[in-house]
Design a protein around this motif. Structure first.
Motif, PDB file in Angstrom:
ATOM      1  N   VAL A   7       0.472   4.038  -9.692  1.00  0.00           N
ATOM      2  CA  VAL A   7      -0.168   3.227  -8.650  1.00  0.00           C
ATOM      3  C   VAL A   7       0.862   2.312  -8.016  1.00  0.00           C
ATOM      4  CG1 VAL A   7      -1.857   1.427  -8.160  1.00  0.00           C
ATOM      5  CG2 VAL A   7      -2.466   3.282  -9.709  1.00  0.00           C
ATOM      6  N   THR A   8       1.628   1.634  -8.855  1.00  0.00           N
ATOM      7  CA  THR A   8       2.627   0.696  -8.355  1.00  0.00           C
ATOM      8  C   THR A   8       3.685   1.410  -7.520  1.00  0.00           C
ATOM      9  OG1 THR A   8       2.271  -0.789 -10.243  1.00  0.00           O
ATOM     10  CG2 THR A   8       4.353  -1.016  -9.040  1.00  0.00           C
ATOM     11  N   ASN A  68       4.000   0.783  -3.500  1.00  0.00           N
ATOM     12  CA  ASN A  68       5.272   0.314  -2.934  1.00  0.00           C
ATOM     13  C   ASN A  68       5.780   1.270  -1.861  1.00  0.00           C
ATOM     14  OD1 ASN A  68       5.992  -2.217  -4.122  1.00  0.00           O
ATOM     15  ND2 ASN A  68       6.317  -1.177  -6.065  1.00  0.00           N
ATOM     16  N   GLN A  69       5.615   2.576  -2.092  1.00  0.00           N
ATOM     17  CA  GLN A  69       5.994   3.549  -1.068  1.00  0.00           C
ATOM     18  C   GLN A  69       5.135   3.369   0.177  1.00  0.00           C
ATOM     19  OE1 GLN A  69       4.836   7.635  -1.646  1.00  0.00           O
ATOM     20  NE2 GLN A  69       6.660   8.421  -0.636  1.00  0.00           N
ATOM     21  N   PHE A  70       3.836   3.164  -0.025  1.00  0.00           N
ATOM     22  CA  PHE A  70       2.907   2.934   1.084  1.00  0.00           C
ATOM     23  C   PHE A  70       3.364   1.728   1.898  1.00  0.00           C
ATOM     24  CE2 PHE A  70      -0.911   1.460   3.164  1.00  0.00           C
ATOM     25  CZ  PHE A  70      -1.655   2.605   3.417  1.00  0.00           C
ATOM     26  N   LEU A  71       3.742   0.658   1.215  1.00  0.00           N
ATOM     27  CA  LEU A  71       4.186  -0.563   1.890  1.00  0.00           C
ATOM     28  C   LEU A  71       5.471  -0.318   2.666  1.00  0.00           C
ATOM     29  CD1 LEU A  71       3.386  -3.546   2.187  1.00  0.00           C
ATOM     30  CD2 LEU A  71       4.779  -4.038   0.173  1.00  0.00           C
ATOM     31  N   THR A  72       6.372   0.455   2.094  1.00  0.00           N
ATOM     32  CA  THR A  72       7.644   0.763   2.754  1.00  0.00           C
ATOM     33  C   THR A  72       7.444   1.571   4.034  1.00  0.00           C
ATOM     34  OG1 THR A  72       8.809   0.761   0.626  1.00  0.00           O
ATOM     35  CG2 THR A  72       9.888   1.892   2.450  1.00  0.00           C
ATOM     36  N   LEU A  73       6.426   2.442   4.043  1.00  0.00           N
ATOM     37  CA  LEU A  73       6.168   3.298   5.196  1.00  0.00           C
ATOM     38  C   LEU A  73       5.566   2.535   6.375  1.00  0.00           C
ATOM     39  CD1 LEU A  73       4.810   6.458   3.348  1.00  0.00           C
ATOM     40  CD2 LEU A  73       6.922   6.319   4.700  1.00  0.00           C
ATOM     41  N   ILE A  74       4.987   1.372   6.092  1.00  0.00           N
ATOM     42  CA  ILE A  74       4.397   0.575   7.173  1.00  0.00           C
ATOM     43  C   ILE A  74       5.522   0.066   8.090  1.00  0.00           C
ATOM     44  CG2 ILE A  74       3.138  -1.549   7.732  1.00  0.00           C
ATOM     45  CD1 ILE A  74       1.606  -1.161   5.095  1.00  0.00           C
ATOM     46  N   ALA A  95      -3.634  -3.085  -3.885  1.00  0.00           N
ATOM     47  CA  ALA A  95      -3.323  -2.124  -4.946  1.00  0.00           C
ATOM     48  C   ALA A  95      -2.310  -2.701  -5.928  1.00  0.00           C
ATOM     49  CB  ALA A  95      -2.797  -0.824  -4.337  1.00  0.00           C
ATOM     50  N   LEU A  96      -1.245  -3.300  -5.389  1.00  0.00           N
ATOM     51  CA  LEU A  96      -0.204  -3.854  -6.266  1.00  0.00           C
ATOM     52  C   LEU A  96      -0.746  -4.986  -7.135  1.00  0.00           C
ATOM     53  CD1 LEU A  96       2.699  -3.905  -3.651  1.00  0.00           C
ATOM     54  CD2 LEU A  96       2.587  -2.469  -5.700  1.00  0.00           C
ATOM     55  N   ALA A  97      -1.505  -5.898  -6.520  1.00  0.00           N
ATOM     56  CA  ALA A  97      -1.986  -7.068  -7.256  1.00  0.00           C
ATOM     57  C   ALA A  97      -3.095  -6.713  -8.234  1.00  0.00           C
ATOM     58  CB  ALA A  97      -2.468  -8.138  -6.272  1.00  0.00           C
ATOM     59  N   THR A  98      -4.025  -5.869  -7.820  1.00  0.00           N
ATOM     60  CA  THR A  98      -5.136  -5.521  -8.707  1.00  0.00           C
ATOM     61  C   THR A  98      -4.630  -4.771  -9.930  1.00  0.00           C
ATOM     62  OG1 THR A  98      -6.550  -5.314  -6.751  1.00  0.00           O
ATOM     63  CG2 THR A  98      -7.430  -4.476  -8.815  1.00  0.00           C
TER      64      THR A  98
END
Length: 352
Positions: free
Chosen positions: A229-230, A234-240, A257-260
């Motif tokens: 998940v992490t 993180n990949q999802f965040l990088t793609l933004i 997602a990261l915090a939960t």
């Protein structure tokens, strides 16, 4: 109860109309099905230009055809739901207008071609969409009520699985509905491993869609694959910002997602850092469902860390927003009593 029955009827009509039409459909050239399919797949890819171009072709050559109206409504719904995160009132009004126009158009088609099953499929799907939009209930809540009303919740799941296997336009949406059903905890249908299988099939088919990516993250969370998940979040965040389909409006959900995931593992100090970072990075954005959910989650984290004054400030901040997403009741209860982690954990990842 009447609204619930209407919703059940709409959902049943949506599913049965797509898998078991009772009327013979008109014989249409292959290019109609081609353009309609490309258009609907464009919706799933969040490629709205391609979707609109192909649906417009169907409109031009076959005015009022149910495929065209269904596709047009799905484009408007997807833009409101995913591109604007159900947070843009102007886009909501656009969707409602297009939905009404689409239903009226299919009614005209049925009047002209009363034996065409495509008309009944299309109008059933759009009535179901309107009912679900109005009710904002999850499918599993509907299925749970079927026990009291009809005694046969298995039939709903059976139809969804039949659509998943055999339907043309609704096979993929049936998988998404089943994922929601199978990710619902405390349910006899809870099967997150199966959900993970389905979403990976959909990601392979629609690799450009960031929402498919995010649903996989949710499924990974439900299967407790926290390291993955992490990594994926993180990949999802990088793609933004680097991928045109990964919009800035998706920043809060990446941090959710990261915090939960950190909260689920008991790492509340790390969760605090992530949620505060999310707050800082999105302070220029209009409030969204995921962004306000993160604000509420931050209050919960402050409570667990013993910072009650900060927690209270967070809950009051959440209450400043129009309650578009149903968070007020929870925020008000947390003002009265500090948050403590329930015995069964911090709960699902998406906003509740």
């Amino acid at each position: 109860m009447r609204k619930l029955l209407h919703l059940l009827a709409a959902v049943c009509l949506l599913v049965t109309a797509t898998v078991a039409p009772a009327r013979a459909e008109l014989s249409l050239p292959d290019d109609v099905m081609h353009h309609a399919t490309v258009g609907i797949n464009g919706v799933y890819n969040l490629d709205f230009d391609t979707a609109q171009e192909n649906i417009a072709w169907v409109f031009e050559h076959y005015p009022d055809h149910p495929f065209a109206h269904f596709g047009n409504a799905m484009i408007a719904w997807s833009r409101y739901e995913y591109e604007f995160e159900t947070s843009d009132d102007a886009q909501r009004k656009v969707f409602e207008k297009i939905l009404d126009d689409s239903i009226a158009g299919i009614k005209r088609w049925i009047k002209q071609y009363p034996n065409d099953s495509n008309g009944y499929m299309g109008i059933g799907a759009l009535y179901g969409l309107r009912a679900m939009f109005n009710m904002r209930n999850t499918v599993i809540k509907v299925l749970a009520k079927i026990v009291a009303i009809k005694g046969d919740p298995e039939k709903g799941v059976q139809y969804l699985n039949l659509a998943r296997q055999k339907a043309h336009f609704t096979a993929d949406s049936s998988k998404l509905i089943l994922i929601e059903v199978q990710n619902t905890r405390a349910s006899k249908y809870y099967a997150p491993e199966k959900s993970l299988e389905y979403i990976r099939q959909l990601r392979a088919k629609f690799p450009k869609n960031p929402l498919m990516h995010y649903v996989e993250i949710i499924c990974l969370y439900e299967t407790k694959n926290y390291d993955e998940v992490t990594a994926q979040a993180n990949q999802f965040l990088t793609l933004i910002g680097s991928d045109k389909f990964y919009k800035e409006i998706y920043i809060p959900r990446a941090y959710t997602a990261l915090a939960t995931t950190q909260m689920a593992q008991g790492n509340f100090e790390k969760a605090r850092q992530l949620l505060e970072e999310s707050k800082l990075k999105t302070k220029h954005q209009e409030p969204s469902r995921w962004g306000v959910w993160n604000e509420l989650r931050l209050g919960q984290v402050y409570d667990v860390l013993g910072e009650r004054e900060k927690a209270i400030a967070q809950y009051k901040y959440v209450l400043m927003f129009k309650d578009k997403w149903g968070f007020d009741e929870l925020a008000k209860s947390l003002l009265k009593k500090p948050y403590t982690v329930p015995a069964d954990g911090v709960g699902p990842l998406p906003p509740q």
